[in-house]
Design an enzyme around this catalytic site. Structure first.
Site, PDB file in Angstrom:
ATOM      1  N   TYR A  56       8.536  -3.157   6.297  1.00 32.24           N
ATOM      2  CA  TYR A  56      10.052  -4.067   6.022  1.00 32.24           C
ATOM      3  C   TYR A  56      11.055  -3.138   6.877  1.00 32.24           C
ATOM      4  CZ  TYR A  56       7.103  -6.944   3.305  1.00 32.24           C
ATOM      5  OH  TYR A  56       5.804  -7.502   2.683  1.00 32.24           O
ATOM      6  N   HIS A 123      -1.485  -2.397   2.377  1.00 28.53           N
ATOM      7  CA  HIS A 123      -0.511  -3.060   3.048  1.00 28.53           C
ATOM      8  C   HIS A 123      -1.425  -3.648   3.758  1.00 28.53           C
ATOM      9  CE1 HIS A 123       3.503  -4.580   4.781  1.00 28.53           C
ATOM     10  NE2 HIS A 123       2.951  -5.824   4.509  1.00 28.53           N
TER      11      HIS A 123
END
Length: 328
Positions: A56, A123
């Site tokens: 992010y 992830h």
């Protein structure tokens, strides 16, 4: 604030959780000062779980959260971050290796200014060369991090919920949580189908992206969104219907998602105080009569004639195509 048990972890987490993806760059620019204020506002009003990842903003989300959490008692919140997905550049986007995973955990803790995270997650496991790589190379490093006190629990994340189920079924290392996004929404209830399985295993279920990454909002999704044109047109028609009634589709979508049973919590991307307050208001007070009426009409007019509006497999297909092109 409503709190739920996160599987067998013993953590009592707020049903509304703070999603750190909006502190990256995928959803446009924002004020750092306002974002920090949003984090602190959420914590003060009972939100006690924060989710982030190196991907992010390529570290920006973690770094900003490190600033926002300075001076906040550690016992006031739980936080989870991730490993394995890092940058936008295709050739370097994913790395599930043990060496990179070990580095990533320490780097995330440094950016966050913390000694440990509550949940360390792999992830988007669907992008690994194989599930075996996740099980035999990535997860053992996370297990060692737990043993060393750098994390408390291990989780896996991804878009295809079936892949998360496979990981839980095949892992010799305990997986305490799963996280999937855009799979418990007005247009896709796939996550609900798998909840009984995860609950039977004592695995905590985390949902995210109740507005399907902007798809279910009046403003519509970003240009990179992977939904088909047909799905985008359907959602745009629903958004226009809402606009005619001066109603925000995003509020209807979040009300629907936050009303669902099963997920212990729902992550919502937030980077300003107005968004925080809107979501808290939905959770605590629901929506007004006009919004309820519009929600029912939107379901009937636009979404009752379709089954699952998902884009499973599209991102991985594009990623592999781009990777192959680079290798030629």
């Amino acid at each position: 604030m409503r709190y739920n048990s996160l599987g067998n972890t013993g953590l009592q987490v707020s049903h509304l959780a703070f999603g750190g993806a909006a502190l990256g760059t995928h959803y446009g620019s924002y004020s750092e000062e306002e974002a920090i204020a949003a984090v602190r506002q959420a914590l003060k009003q009972g939100v006690n779980y924060i989710d982030t990842a190196p991907f992010y903003g390529q570290g920006r989300s973690e770094e900003l959260l490190g600033k926002a959490l300075q001076g906040v008692p550690r016992q006031a919140y739980y936080i989870g971050t991730k490993v394995a997905r890092y940058v936008f550049e295709v050739s370097k986007m994913f790395d599930f290796s043990a060496e990179k995973t070990k580095w990533s955990i320490d780097h995330s803790l440094k950016l966050l200014g913390l000694d440990y995270v509550d949940i360390i997650q792999v992830h988007d496991i669907e992008f690994a060369p194989s599930l075996d790589v996740v099980l035999n190379e990535t997860l053992p490093v996370l297990e060692k991090a737990v043993q060393d006190g750098k994390a408390r629990f291990i989780g896996v994340t991804g878009y295809p919920v079936s892949e998360l189920k496979k990981a839980v079924e095949n892992s010799k290392i305990p997986i305490s949580t799963i996280l999937s996004y855009s799979r418990d929404t007005l247009i896709d209830s796939t996550l609900q189908e798998y909840i009984p399985f995860f609950q039977s295993k004592g695995v905590g279920v985390i949902g995210a992206a109740g507005v399907a990454m902007g798809l279910l909002t009046n403003g519509g999704p970003s240009s990179w969104h992977l939904a088909s044109n047909e799905v985008k047109e359907l959602c745009a028609a629903a958004a226009n219907y809402c606009k005619e009634r001066n109603v925000e589709l995003g509020r209807l979508a979040m009300y629907h998602t936050l009303s669902q049973h099963g997920p212990a919590m729902h992550l919502v991307g937030m980077n300003n105080q107005e968004i925080v307050q809107s979501n808290l208001d939905i959770l605590q007070n629901g929506i007004n009569d006009l919004e309820k009426q519009t929600l029912q009409e939107v379901k009937t007019r636009f979404f009752s004639k379709v089954s699952q509006c998902h884009w499973e497999g599209r991102e991985k297909h594009e990623y592999l195509q781009n990777l192959e092109a680079l290798q030629k």
